[in-house]
Enzyme design. Structure first.
Site, PDB file in Angstrom:
ATOM      1  CD  GLU A 130      12.324 -10.123 -33.027  1.00  0.00           C
ATOM      2  OE1 GLU A 130      11.420 -10.574 -32.289  1.00  0.00           O
ATOM      3  OE2 GLU A 130      13.359  -9.618 -32.589  1.00  0.00           O
ATOM      4  CB  CYS A 184       4.131 -11.068 -33.087  1.00  0.00           C
ATOM      5  SG  CYS A 184       4.999  -9.503 -32.903  1.00  0.00           S
TER       6      CYS A 184
HETATM    7  P1  NAP Z   1       4.465 -15.395 -42.848  1.00  0.00           P
HETATM    8  O1  NAP Z   1       3.445 -16.123 -43.597  1.00  0.00           O
HETATM    9  O2  NAP Z   1       5.521 -16.156 -42.150  1.00  0.00           O
HETATM   10  O3  NAP Z   1       5.134 -14.380 -43.880  1.00  0.00           O
HETATM   11  C1  NAP Z   1       6.112 -13.461 -43.491  1.00  0.00           C
HETATM   12  C2  NAP Z   1       6.956 -13.105 -44.690  1.00  0.00           C
HETATM   13  O4  NAP Z   1       7.692 -14.264 -45.093  1.00  0.00           O
HETATM   14  C3  NAP Z   1       6.148 -12.675 -45.906  1.00  0.00           C
HETATM   15  O5  NAP Z   1       6.866 -11.648 -46.558  1.00  0.00           O
HETATM   16  C4  NAP Z   1       6.106 -13.963 -46.723  1.00  0.00           C
HETATM   17  O6  NAP Z   1       5.851 -13.782 -48.078  1.00  0.00           O
HETATM   18  C5  NAP Z   1       7.511 -14.470 -46.474  1.00  0.00           C
HETATM   19  N1  NAP Z   1       7.732 -15.873 -46.785  1.00  0.00           N
HETATM   20  C6  NAP Z   1       6.882 -16.908 -46.676  1.00  0.00           C
HETATM   21  N2  NAP Z   1       7.495 -18.056 -47.070  1.00  0.00           N
HETATM   22  C7  NAP Z   1       8.757 -17.724 -47.428  1.00  0.00           C
HETATM   23  C8  NAP Z   1       9.875 -18.452 -47.907  1.00  0.00           C
HETATM   24  N3  NAP Z   1       9.841 -19.764 -48.096  1.00  0.00           N
HETATM   25  N4  NAP Z   1      11.017 -17.791 -48.177  1.00  0.00           N
HETATM   26  C9  NAP Z   1      11.094 -16.456 -47.985  1.00  0.00           C
HETATM   27  N5  NAP Z   1      10.072 -15.702 -47.529  1.00  0.00           N
HETATM   28  C10 NAP Z   1       8.915 -16.334 -47.247  1.00  0.00           C
HETATM   29  O7  NAP Z   1       3.822 -14.451 -41.750  1.00  0.00           O
HETATM   30  P2  NAP Z   1       2.653 -13.385 -41.949  1.00  0.00           P
HETATM   31  O8  NAP Z   1       1.368 -14.098 -41.997  1.00  0.00           O
HETATM   32  O9  NAP Z   1       2.967 -12.430 -43.048  1.00  0.00           O
HETATM   33  O10 NAP Z   1       2.796 -12.549 -40.607  1.00  0.00           O
HETATM   34  C11 NAP Z   1       2.217 -12.957 -39.431  1.00  0.00           C
HETATM   35  C12 NAP Z   1       3.215 -13.687 -38.552  1.00  0.00           C
HETATM   36  O11 NAP Z   1       4.315 -12.835 -38.259  1.00  0.00           O
HETATM   37  C13 NAP Z   1       2.629 -14.057 -37.227  1.00  0.00           C
HETATM   38  O12 NAP Z   1       3.028 -15.346 -36.856  1.00  0.00           O
HETATM   39  C14 NAP Z   1       3.214 -13.026 -36.280  1.00  0.00           C
HETATM   40  O13 NAP Z   1       3.250 -13.422 -34.943  1.00  0.00           O
HETATM   41  C15 NAP Z   1       4.561 -12.844 -36.861  1.00  0.00           C
HETATM   42  N6  NAP Z   1       5.152 -11.570 -36.431  1.00  0.00           N
HETATM   43  C16 NAP Z   1       6.155 -11.603 -35.521  1.00  0.00           C
HETATM   44  C17 NAP Z   1       6.705 -10.423 -35.061  1.00  0.00           C
HETATM   45  C18 NAP Z   1       7.802 -10.444 -34.032  1.00  0.00           C
HETATM   46  O14 NAP Z   1       8.461  -9.419 -33.895  1.00  0.00           O
HETATM   47  N7  NAP Z   1       8.025 -11.524 -33.318  1.00  0.00           N
HETATM   48  C19 NAP Z   1       6.237  -9.200 -35.542  1.00  0.00           C
HETATM   49  C20 NAP Z   1       5.209  -9.209 -36.481  1.00  0.00           C
HETATM   50  C21 NAP Z   1       4.679 -10.410 -36.925  1.00  0.00           C
HETATM   51  P3  NAP Z   1       4.541 -14.555 -48.708  1.00  0.00           P
HETATM   52  O15 NAP Z   1       3.373 -14.034 -47.983  1.00  0.00           O
HETATM   53  O16 NAP Z   1       4.573 -14.211 -50.149  1.00  0.00           O
HETATM   54  O17 NAP Z   1       4.713 -16.024 -48.489  1.00  0.00           O
END
Ligand code: NAP
Length: 490
Positions: A261, A295
């Site tokens: 997602e 998102c």
């Molecule tokens: P993110 O930077 O991708 O981080 C999401 C999660 O992934 C965090 O727990 C992060 O931990 C972890 N992560 C990052 N790099 C990783 C790796 N190499 N291996 C394993 N885990 C890793 O996203 P965010 O800034 O937290 O959230 C915002 C994004 O989520 C936006 O793009 C939004 O659109 C999307 N989103 C999508 C949905 C949907 O249902 N489509 C719903 C909500 C949010 P760290 O922060 O420690 O790196």
């Protein structure tokens, strides 16, 4: 409004360890990570910060719990989920306050998220007892097919900070319903809500090891060995598209079932025949829910010329009337953004649009600290090449572009690599259906600014993701279909 005493009590009650095999414990190397209040920048508390060996312990715990959770009768799995649903409601006030403290959204919205998150538990409690199979006569009549649906196995979940509870229950509830043990890594900004939820599930009777929670600031270092190990059979990730792509590549090594997602870039289309007041109402939800940090947030507004002036004026008036402040204070509608990085990105995107020729109708200037506040902002005459038409804003900024035709709106809406959701306001049914069929997204809000619902299939196309969460198909992501060919001699 919460008092300092309420906040202290809630913080003191939340577990801060790693939850592995049904036990709370410190990280192997004793490391901890700070959790900050985005409204003040102050440290709320510290939580255990997993090392890679803790991650492997969580994997071992989930792997050894897998046969237990798979063997629990569906009715028992359902009852655990239902009990957790009830407990979430009993603890809703404290959970909402906790969520507001670590994430920033106003308490009323946090309470709304607790209810939304709880509905995944209720929905999948109902689905747990409806997992069916099949019996079929082969076309040539000589064999019979028996179809069995079985749990996919150990699941790995990674979630973002914007909906700290719902993004977790959307994965954990169907996993339990299907009979899968799991490991979840919440976002480092908001681990507390998930830790409190792990206690809810333990209190609801979930077997030890069926859910393991590891907070890890070294996300890649801790999660990659788990994903590449092979004992986990599924990964489900909610977060940004670049991280999703990285995890998809890691999952390919052992061919894990993968649900993603990812990011969105939703358009919000208002056509000449729309009910403008309803469109403004919908825009307030699609844009301002979660301070725009969703998102599903409307990222680009395409408004047909005939209603553009009225829509812009009414939206600016409503946005301008919102109260910005710490989410624990009475009457606050807009809390802080998650951190300095999030606020600075919004600042940069607005500056880029203005430099390209956009006009600021209201807002447009980040507030000085403490906290990471950005005011509700409406931009008009936004040029197509502005960065905010191509990147997720993740903040309370509504960029409006005037279009002359329905086709122009459609082309603009589809001109993105994302495909999560789009919103359309029109009163003409044929037009509505034509646009809905031609928009390239997994979801469409037609005369509504809200699509999220646990009973509906949530998910995106293109670079917004793989698979669906919730709805009737939600449980399929956690089940394998096995078929038994049976010789038959009549
Ligand atoms: P993110 O930077 O991708 O981080 C999401 C999660 O992934 C965090 O727990 C992060 O931990 C972890 N992560 C990052 N790099 C990783 C790796 N190499 N291996 C394993 N885990 C890793 O996203 P965010 O800034 O937290 O959230 C915002 C994004 O989520 C936006 O793009 C939004 O659109 C999307 N989103 C999508 C949905 C949907 O249902 N489509 C719903 C909500 C949010 P760290 O922060 O420690 O790196």
């Amino acid at each position: 409004m919460s008092t300092n005493a309420d906040e202290r009590r809630v913080l003191e009650a939340v577990p801060t360890g790693l939850f592995i095999g049904g036990t709370w414990r410190a990280a192997a190397n004793g490391a901890t990570a700070k959790v900050e209040d985005p409204a003040t920048g102050e440290v709320l508390t510290e939580v255990a910060d997993a090392a890679p060996s803790d991650g492997m312990d969580a994997l071992a715990a989930a792997h050894s719990a897998q046969p237990t959770i798979a063997a629990l009768p569906p009715r028992q799995r359902s009852e655990i989920l239902y009990r957790a649903y009830e407990l979430l409601h009993e603890r809703a006030d404290d959970l909402a306050l906790l969520m507001t403290m670590e994430m920033g959204k106003p308490v009323a919205e946090a309470r709304g998220e607790v209810v939304y998150a709880s509905e995944f538990l209720r929905w999948f409690a109902e689905e747990a007892v409806r997992i069916d199979g099949g019996y079929q006569v082969a076309p040539n009549g000589q064999t019979r097919f028996l179809t069995i649906r079985q749990p996919v196995g150990v699941c790995v979940f990674v979630t973002p900070w914007n909906f700290p509870l719902a993004m977790g229950t959307r994965k954990i509830a169907p996993a339990i319903a299907a009979g899968c043990a799991s490991i979840i890594k919440p976002a480092p900004q908001t681990p507390l809500t998930m830790l409190a939820f792990a206690q809810v599930l333990a209190d609801a009777g979930l077997p030890d090891g069926a859910l393991n929670v590891i907070n890890a600031t070294d996300a890649g270092g801790v999660m990659e060995p788990i994903i590449r190990d092979g004992r986990a059979r599924k990964i489900s990730f909610t977060g940004s598209t670049p991280v999703g792509k990285k995890l998809l590549a890691q999952a390919s090594e052992k061919v894990l079932r993968t649900s993603l997602e990812l990011g969105g870039n939703a358009s919000f289309i208002v056509l000449d025949d729309a009910d403008v007041d309803a469109a403004v109402e919908g825009a307030m939800i699609a844009k301002m829910r979660n301070m725009g940090e969703a998102c599903t947030a409307a990222n680009r507004f395409y408004v047909q010329r005939g209603v553009a002036e009225e829509f812009t004026a009414k939206l600016a008036e409503r946005m301008g009337g919102l109260k910005v402040g710490r989410g624990t204070e009475d009457g606050v509608n807009v809390g802080p953004l998650i951190d300095a990085k999030g606020r600075d990105k919004v600042t940069d995107l607005v500056a880029d649009a203005v430099a390209n020729g956009a006009s600021v109708a209201i807002g447009g200037q980040a507030q000085d600290g403490p906290g990471y506040f950005y005011p509700p902002t409406v931009l008009t005459d936004v040029p197509a090449n502005s960065r905010l038409n191509h990147e997720e804003i993740f903040g309370p900024v509504a960029p409006i572009t005037v279009v002359d035709t329905e086709q122009q709106a459609l082309d603009a809406a589809n001109s993105t690599e994302f495909g999560l959701v789009n919103y359309v306001y029109t009163r003409e049914i044929n037009r509505a259906l034509r646009i809905a069929e031609n928009l390239e997204s997994g979801m469409i809000g037609l005369n509504t600014g809200l699509v999220s619902n646990p009973a509906a299939p949530f998910g995106g196309v293109k670079e917004s993701g793989l698979g669906r969460e919730g709805g009737r198909v939600g449980i399929d992501e956690f089940l394998e279909t096995k078929y038994v060919a049976i010789g038959y001699s009549g």
